[in-house]
Design a protein around this motif. Sequence first.
Motif, PDB file in Angstrom:
ATOM      1  N   ALA A  70      -4.756  13.451  -4.693  1.00  0.00           N
ATOM      2  CA  ALA A  70      -4.934  12.196  -3.950  1.00  0.00           C
ATOM      3  C   ALA A  70      -4.014  11.112  -4.516  1.00  0.00           C
ATOM      4  O   ALA A  70      -3.493  10.279  -3.776  1.00  0.00           O
ATOM      5  N   LEU A  71      -3.810  11.148  -5.829  1.00  0.00           N
ATOM      6  CA  LEU A  71      -2.942  10.151  -6.462  1.00  0.00           C
ATOM      7  C   LEU A  71      -1.492  10.358  -6.038  1.00  0.00           C
ATOM      8  O   LEU A  71      -0.797   9.400  -5.644  1.00  0.00           O
ATOM      9  N   GLY A  74      -1.309   9.227  -2.517  1.00  0.00           N
ATOM     10  CA  GLY A  74      -1.397   7.773  -2.387  1.00  0.00           C
ATOM     11  C   GLY A  74      -0.088   7.099  -2.745  1.00  0.00           C
ATOM     12  O   GLY A  74       0.399   6.216  -2.020  1.00  0.00           O
ATOM     13  N   TRP A  77       2.454   7.942  -0.109  1.00  0.00           N
ATOM     14  CA  TRP A  77       2.183   7.159   1.109  1.00  0.00           C
ATOM     15  C   TRP A  77       2.712   5.727   0.958  1.00  0.00           C
ATOM     16  O   TRP A  77       3.348   5.194   1.870  1.00  0.00           O
ATOM     17  N   ALA A  78       2.447   5.120  -0.209  1.00  0.00           N
ATOM     18  CA  ALA A  78       2.884   3.740  -0.434  1.00  0.00           C
ATOM     19  C   ALA A  78       4.409   3.660  -0.409  1.00  0.00           C
ATOM     20  O   ALA A  78       4.984   2.722   0.156  1.00  0.00           O
ATOM     21  N   LEU A  79       5.083   4.651  -1.026  1.00  0.00           N
ATOM     22  CA  LEU A  79       6.546   4.615  -1.053  1.00  0.00           C
ATOM     23  C   LEU A  79       7.119   4.846   0.345  1.00  0.00           C
ATOM     24  O   LEU A  79       8.124   4.234   0.725  1.00  0.00           O
ATOM     25  N   ALA A  81       5.671   3.910   2.997  1.00  0.00           N
ATOM     26  CA  ALA A  81       5.407   2.680   3.747  1.00  0.00           C
ATOM     27  C   ALA A  81       6.525   1.660   3.539  1.00  0.00           C
ATOM     28  O   ALA A  81       6.740   0.798   4.394  1.00  0.00           O
ATOM     29  N   ILE A  82       7.240   1.734   2.404  1.00  0.00           N
ATOM     30  CA  ILE A  82       8.376   0.822   2.234  1.00  0.00           C
ATOM     31  C   ILE A  82       9.685   1.579   2.475  1.00  0.00           C
ATOM     32  O   ILE A  82      10.708   1.298   1.856  1.00  0.00           O
ATOM     33  N   GLN A  83       9.622   2.554   3.378  1.00  0.00           N
ATOM     34  CA  GLN A  83      10.801   3.251   3.915  1.00  0.00           C
ATOM     35  C   GLN A  83      11.538   4.093   2.887  1.00  0.00           C
ATOM     36  O   GLN A  83      12.750   4.228   2.937  1.00  0.00           O
ATOM     37  N   VAL A  96       4.213  10.839 -10.862  1.00  0.00           N
ATOM     38  CA  VAL A  96       3.247   9.849 -11.354  1.00  0.00           C
ATOM     39  C   VAL A  96       1.895  10.525 -11.619  1.00  0.00           C
ATOM     40  O   VAL A  96       1.258  10.310 -12.655  1.00  0.00           O
ATOM     41  N   PRO A 162      -4.690  10.281   7.407  1.00  0.00           N
ATOM     42  CA  PRO A 162      -3.584   9.780   6.592  1.00  0.00           C
ATOM     43  C   PRO A 162      -3.403  10.653   5.339  1.00  0.00           C
ATOM     44  O   PRO A 162      -4.320  11.375   4.939  1.00  0.00           O
ATOM     45  N   PRO A 164      -3.290  10.189   1.947  1.00  0.00           N
ATOM     46  CA  PRO A 164      -4.218  10.200   0.799  1.00  0.00           C
ATOM     47  C   PRO A 164      -5.534  10.908   1.093  1.00  0.00           C
ATOM     48  O   PRO A 164      -6.082  11.589   0.218  1.00  0.00           O
ATOM     49  N   LEU A 165      -6.031  10.809   2.325  1.00  0.00           N
ATOM     50  CA  LEU A 165      -7.299  11.473   2.662  1.00  0.00           C
ATOM     51  C   LEU A 165      -7.107  12.990   2.688  1.00  0.00           C
ATOM     52  O   LEU A 165      -7.953  13.749   2.187  1.00  0.00           O
ATOM     53  N   ILE A 168      -7.067  14.176  -0.948  1.00  0.00           N
ATOM     54  CA  ILE A 168      -8.364  14.325  -1.617  1.00  0.00           C
ATOM     55  C   ILE A 168      -9.060  15.594  -1.125  1.00  0.00           C
ATOM     56  O   ILE A 168      -9.628  16.358  -1.918  1.00  0.00           O
TER      57      ILE A 168
END
Lengths: 304, 286
Positions: A70-71, A74, A77-79, A81-83, A96, A162, A164-165, A168
């Motif tokens: 999940a980490l 996550g 996903w965040a990276l 989101a900033i393309q 990470v 999404p 991260p879900l 998990i």
Amino acid sequence: MEEILFGIGISALAGALATVAGAAEDTESDIGSQGDPNSQVQLAPQMGYVHRIYNKAVSGEPPAYGLWVALAAGVAWALMAIQFNAILALVIGSAVAVFVQGVYATTAYLGRTASLAKFEQPVYIDILKSVTSVTMAHAFVAIFATVTMCFLMIEALGHPFPLPLMGIVWGIALGAAGSATGNPFYGKERQYQNYPFGAGLPISASGDIVRYAEAGERSSIDNGWFTSKGAGPASGICFGLIVFFELWRTILFEPFAAGWGAVIAGVVIIIVFMVIDRYVETWARNTYGPYNTEEAAPEEEAAA
Amino acid sequence: MSVKIEASEGGMPHDTMLGIGVVGALVCLYIVYLNSLMSTEVFAFFGGLAAVIALWWGTDSIKTLCSYGLGTGVPSAGMISLGSGVIAFLFASKLAGISPLLVPIGCIFIAAIIGAILGFISDKVLNMNIPVMTRMIAELTIVGSLTMLGFTAMVSGSFIFTDLIAGSVSFLGMEVTSYAASVIGGCVLATIFMLGAIAIQHPFNACLGPNESWDRTQMCALECGFLSMLVVAIMSVAFLSLFAVVISFAISVILWGWSYSEYIKLSKRDAFAWLDSKPIREVGGE
């Protein structure tokens, strides 16, 4: 037709990734002595058997892998989101997650071992240096393969969850598959090689794990070498089949009966596997028979 | 009736830790609210500090609960803590509709009620018969909800429900509001959930044993909290300005490095021996 062929192809690819992930996950947990075999590693010094085996008591494998995957998902996903490029994001996310895994592993070994000072179990710092990196490497393979598989399900098969879900859910499934399939090879065989094969674990033998190797002293990396032959591939096949059948039934049978086709196919697959399992179990019992000695050794299931 | 085994001697009384935990976490969460008042994002990292303070207190709650012979129940206690906490957290974030200032304090009250009900069910209905069960499950639910609230505030800079379901995506140079790019829609909450659940159970699970000591376990709690803060700071790139992310990240790295080195020092102090490349030392002589 073309869509179904594409879906089956993606299922096969996801299944292959899952097989690699399962094999790496189980080898990783056996090198670190996570899951239920950990209880014997923890118990050994209390019975007077000081050892040089890693003690990675983070939690059961399913919650631990739930976090690592999940980490990774996550962060990826965040990276994204900033393309960020998707592949780069998945690699950075897994890196990470592996860093966090390594830190948790070291704190678990130091904490558990320092708390056993009463039984004269020393902290072997060279174990920390040599074994942690090996478990981190295996964890990276497991995490990266699982996150990539989740990414494929979303992007190629249009799964609505999404990342991260998905991480998990499949992380917990990965940990459960490795824990259920692979751990007996390590916990019930490798740790008790000085007892007859299939003898079970009588209470008097608790904690008497193998501590010396063919030459010198046994290291946790030797356990990875042993379990990568049987336990790793078995866990890999288990998790690979779970992923493959899960996707395959959805792709082929979802159009029938407004989605219920996939549910019915799932139930049928479970029944077929129950029949196969029962057949294998009775065949093994009839072929190899129960273990007999003068005094019947009671099977002691150690708490994880 | 289970028998209590004293986990470790000494240390701070549990009630003092409860006080520090509740007050500290609340103060930090209200500081995050300065983000909205001053239209900035740099205070986001206080959410992470609130979560760390809550985890520090929760570790002692788990220790108190698990001193009744729940060896394998330590990870489960962490899971129930966050699992019930997430309900209280989501409910409390809706209270922002009345007043945003109600969210942190409301979260504690809702969590206490949910936790007391769950604790009562485990203790009396499921008949586990552990005297501190109801109180400790209630405490753990509060800790879980504060952890979720804190890390969510850190990742997005806000704990208000309407902010949590609205993310922004840039599309052809224009900012478009999108549910899928938000904290809840993108399920970053799933990652935060697991971060909190492992971080709350790990310190006592890792340090349990006959020579467990209070300061080492609590230092491990801080270390796990700061490590979680560090990755939450990385994930906040999706929601916060680069300046706020760099501040969160720098603070997390410094605090994590400090707590990790302190933890190693304490382990060295407590260990029977600290050996490098030495053979097995057989107990009772050669």
